[in-house]
Scaffold this motif. Structure first.
Motif, PDB file in Angstrom:
ATOM      1  N   ARG A 303      22.389  16.664  30.133  1.00  0.00           N
ATOM      2  CA  ARG A 303      22.771  17.763  31.015  1.00  0.00           C
ATOM      3  C   ARG A 303      22.259  17.582  32.440  1.00  0.00           C
ATOM      4  NH1 ARG A 303      18.612  22.586  28.967  1.00  0.00           N
ATOM      5  NH2 ARG A 303      16.688  21.442  29.388  1.00  0.00           N
ATOM      6  N   LYS A 344      24.478  23.406  39.577  1.00  0.00           N
ATOM      7  CA  LYS A 344      24.992  23.487  38.210  1.00  0.00           C
ATOM      8  C   LYS A 344      26.501  23.683  38.244  1.00  0.00           C
ATOM      9  CE  LYS A 344      20.926  25.575  35.990  1.00  0.00           C
ATOM     10  NZ  LYS A 344      20.435  26.741  35.205  1.00  0.00           N
ATOM     11  N   TYR A 346      29.885  24.698  35.714  1.00  0.00           N
ATOM     12  CA  TYR A 346      30.317  25.288  34.452  1.00  0.00           C
ATOM     13  C   TYR A 346      31.834  25.215  34.367  1.00  0.00           C
ATOM     14  CZ  TYR A 346      25.678  27.479  34.248  1.00  0.00           C
ATOM     15  OH  TYR A 346      24.332  27.710  34.213  1.00  0.00           O
ATOM     16  N   GLU A 349      32.409  29.367  30.460  1.00  0.00           N
ATOM     17  CA  GLU A 349      31.009  29.690  30.185  1.00  0.00           C
ATOM     18  C   GLU A 349      30.217  28.479  29.719  1.00  0.00           C
ATOM     19  OE1 GLU A 349      29.623  32.618  30.852  1.00  0.00           O
ATOM     20  OE2 GLU A 349      31.594  33.153  31.680  1.00  0.00           O
ATOM     21  N   ARG A 350      30.889  27.325  29.612  1.00  0.00           N
ATOM     22  CA  ARG A 350      30.215  26.127  29.105  1.00  0.00           C
ATOM     23  C   ARG A 350      29.543  25.368  30.245  1.00  0.00           C
ATOM     24  NH1 ARG A 350      31.723  20.728  27.664  1.00  0.00           N
ATOM     25  NH2 ARG A 350      33.839  21.086  28.452  1.00  0.00           N
ATOM     26  N   HIS A 351      28.244  25.129  30.078  1.00  0.00           N
ATOM     27  CA  HIS A 351      27.472  24.394  31.080  1.00  0.00           C
ATOM     28  C   HIS A 351      27.762  22.904  30.929  1.00  0.00           C
ATOM     29  CE1 HIS A 351      23.239  23.022  32.632  1.00  0.00           C
ATOM     30  NE2 HIS A 351      24.197  22.865  33.533  1.00  0.00           N
ATOM     31  N   ARG A 354      23.939  19.575  35.439  1.00  0.00           N
ATOM     32  CA  ARG A 354      23.160  20.076  36.555  1.00  0.00           C
ATOM     33  C   ARG A 354      22.591  18.875  37.304  1.00  0.00           C
ATOM     34  NH1 ARG A 354      18.106  22.832  33.206  1.00  0.00           N
ATOM     35  NH2 ARG A 354      17.065  20.906  32.551  1.00  0.00           N
TER      36      ARG A 354
END
Length: 680
Positions: A303, A344, A346, A349-351, A354
């Motif tokens: 991530r 960040k 998205y 709603e999905r990350h 970052r």
């Protein structure tokens, strides 16, 4: 204490000619009448700070000789900028008087004559001038002998459907301009304008403060997360940096980087012109974002992507690219004082990913860090960045790709070793924290903080404001600018020593007012007092603030009392002892970069408790939202990223907010930082 005889002799001789007439009296480059550097004489900012300044006309003439051109240009609806370009030899950053005057001239020529239907000024002109003096002073202290090629000022206004189409200067001769400027400077300044306001102290017991909690130690079963590292290479075209290549690499804790496959590279294919390369740069950035999305689906643990100097360079390209070409993504950015700490992205709603800056965790050059953390991966490469141009990008393509791959590999090695080191020692994953101060605080709260023995309170707005009035920096003056056979003294780890050895204000705070019969020697807390300092004292040592300037003065100046329950000892003794021993080992082994990072880890911990609650934040928004923020008192600046996409910078927690509206950063405890700086 360490003593190194004759250490300053060589450096002092270099300034002998420039300072041969200097007298043995206090000399402060921010307050002296003039500063001599080499063969040039620079007017100081003290001239503009005086109550009724009298302009030396030679300064105005000097400015006009330096200026090659002045122009104004409209950037977008609601914003234009004016620029004064300087000619070679350029003025220096320490040439404060001349630079201040250049901004005053731009205001008088381009701004103050505009109609109020288009622009409304919400600051008294003298306050605008005072703000310019302060900003130029700070810039000069930071950059000193850096050459200044131009002075740029942006003007923001609420357009109401009307915009400044043509930016033209008003016709004024030098005499009229100088008269207007001096008329503004002759108006009274507002003393203590920026000091935090404190409510009445009549209520002896304040609302209950919150106690900072410790953090439960993580499970030994946890493993550090994998991450990615990346780098962008640019070419300078028409004074604009344009990306031509980007490389990235996934790094896993168990991965041996010396045998890993080369990093993935996206490089522009067309180098025919500026426009084609600019288009290609957006293509390679889009491919990079697409690859990150695919990698995240394959391994959701991936991530975080690190760039070295993301905050001030790489991140700017990604921010603008994402805002302009990936409108299906939601972007959340963390910007403080014009530094992009985190970005960040998205999808719904999905990350997805970052982006962070490895410099905020490891603030050294990549070459130094690689030498300390991963020498087995080789040395940082070198190319002449100034020689990179559109004509040789194709012929030197392989050389530039090798350079990029090595930089990405080294950054991966550095971050992997840092992760391994801190995880082994403290079982804390650096991937979970953003800055060195946050890492220090996490180590402290996880392993060393004992809230039952040394409770640290977070304060109310009124309490914080009171103590912040007495939160000062150090006193640094040069009293004898030249000497021979000098002795050089340096305190070994001054702030960590204070944090370890001195009693600090822990526990629940309370107010006290009537102290007429109290023995001052029994007090432990923060004092606002009426002080009389003898005027014959040559080197006064008690400070006070005036218009955000720290003054060590004589005569009468005023300062209430704020107290904490007396505790013996310090909450930081154990962590400082541990970090100090690690630093000694690093220095003994010759790992200067690691030694420096451990030093920062000790020093940044106390600074973290004293963060300014009135921090600058940024928001990506539409034009209508930008106009809402524009008229608020915390507004600072904005940039247009794309059609109806604006990046607005503004201050939160501005001081007129009520205690209920006040939202300071978490874990703020100004009493800790103020006490440590006072002891030191």
């Amino acid at each position: 204490m360490e003593n190194a005889k004759d250490k300053g002799k060589a450096r002092a001789k270099e300034k002998e000619k420039a300072n041969e007439k200097a007298k043995a009296k206090p000399l402060d480059k921010a307050n002296s009448k003039a500063i001599t550097i080499g063969e040039q004489k620079f007017h100081s900012l003290n001239f503009w700070r005086s109550a009724t300044p009298q302009l030396d006309f030679s300064l105005w003439e000097d400015l006009q000789r330096h200026i090659s051109s002045i122009r104004g240009e409209s950037l977008y609806s609601g914003c234009f900028q004016v620029i004064a370009n300087f000619r070679d030899p350029y003025p220096l950053a320490v040439n404060g008087g001349l630079l201040v005057l250049s901004f005053f001239q731009l205001l008088e020529l381009y701004v103050y004559h505009l109609t109020s239907s288009c622009i409304k000024f919400n600051m008294v002109t003298r306050l605008v001038y005072d703000s310019i003096v302060k900003q130029v002073s700070c810039y000069g202290e930071r950059h000193e002998s850096a050459a200044v090629k131009c002075a740029i000022m942006r003007i923001y206004y609420k357009s109401s459907g009307e915009s400044v189409q043509e930016i033209c200067p008003i016709q004024k001769d030098s005499t009229e301009l100088i008269s207007n400027i001096m008329g503004v400077m002759a108006t009274p300044s507002v003393e203590n304008l920026n000091l935090p306001r404190v409510e009445s102290l009549k209520r002896k017991k304040s609302r209950k403060s919150k106690i900072l909690t410790s953090i439960k130690r993580p499970s030994s079963q946890l493993e550090p997360r994998p991450f990615m590292v990346a780098d962008i290479e640019t070419v300078l075209l028409n004074d604009v940096h344009v990306p031509y290549a980007i490389g990235y690499l996934a790094v896993y804790p168990s991965l041996d980087l010396s045998s890993v496959a080369p990093s993935s590279i996206h490089i522009a294919d067309s180098f025919n012109s500026f426009s084609s390369l600019e288009e290609e740069s957006q293509v390679i950035l889009s491919r990079f974002i697409y690859d990150l999305e695919i990698a995240g689906r394959r391994d959701p643990r991936l991530r975080t992507v690190y760039f070295h100097n993301f905050a001030r360079f790489d991140g700017l390209f990604l921010l603008k690219h994402l805002a302009s070409f990936h409108k299906d993504f939601k972007i959340k950015q963390l910007i403080r004082e014009h530094r992009l700490y985190e970005l960040k992205i998205y999808l719904g709603e999905r990350h997805l990913s970052r982006f962070r800056d490895s410099c905020t965790l490891l603030p050294r050059s990549l070459a130094e860090l690689a030498h300390t953390f991963c020498p087995e991966l080789g040395f940082k490469g070198s190319i002449n960045h100034e020689a990179v141009n559109i004509s040789n990008l194709l012929s030197l393509r392989e050389e530039y790709v090798r350079y990029l791959r090595q930089d990405v590999l080294l950054l991966g090695g550095v971050m992997r070793k840092a992760q391994e080191t801190y995880f082994f020692k403290y079982h804390i994953d650096v991937e979970n924290v953003m800055t060195m101060s946050a890492l220090s605080l996490c180590i402290f709260r996880t392993h060393y903080y004992e809230p039952d023995l040394f409770p640290i309170c977070t304060l109310t707005k009124n309490q914080d404001s009171f103590i912040r009035r007495g939160f000062y920096g150090g006193h640094s003056d040069v009293y004898i600018p030249y000497g021979e056979n000098l002795l050089y003294y340096d305190m070994n780890s001054l702030y960590p020593h204070v944090m370890k050895k001195y009693s600090l204000p822990c526990g629940e705070p309370f107010w006290r007012n009537n102290l007429t019969k109290v023995d001052l020697g029994t007090l432990f807390g923060f004092v606002e007092a009426s002080v009389v300092c003898p005027k014959e004292l040559r080197r006064p040592f008690l400070p006070y603030k005036s218009s955000d300037t720290l003054i060590f003065g004589t005569g009468h100046f005023v300062g209430g009392l704020f107290f904490f329950e007396k505790r013996s000892g310090s909450p930081f003794a154990s962590i400082i002892s541990s970090l100090y021993e690690l630093r000694k080992e690093a220095k003994k082994a010759g790992f200067e970069a690691m030694s420096f990072i451990l030093k920062l880890c000790m020093n940044s911990l106390f600074g973290r408790f004293g963060m300014d609650p009135e921090g600058q934040v940024s928001e990506i928004c539409s034009f209508s939202r930008y106009e809402e923020l524009l008229v608020q008192s915390g507004f600072r600046s904005t940039d247009k990223l794309d059609d109806d996409v604006y990046l607005v910078n503004y201050r939160r927690n501005i001081r007129h907010l009520s205690a209920e509206e006040w939202r300071p950063p978490r874990n703020l405890a100004i009493q800790i930082s103020a006490a440590i700086s006072a002891y030191a």
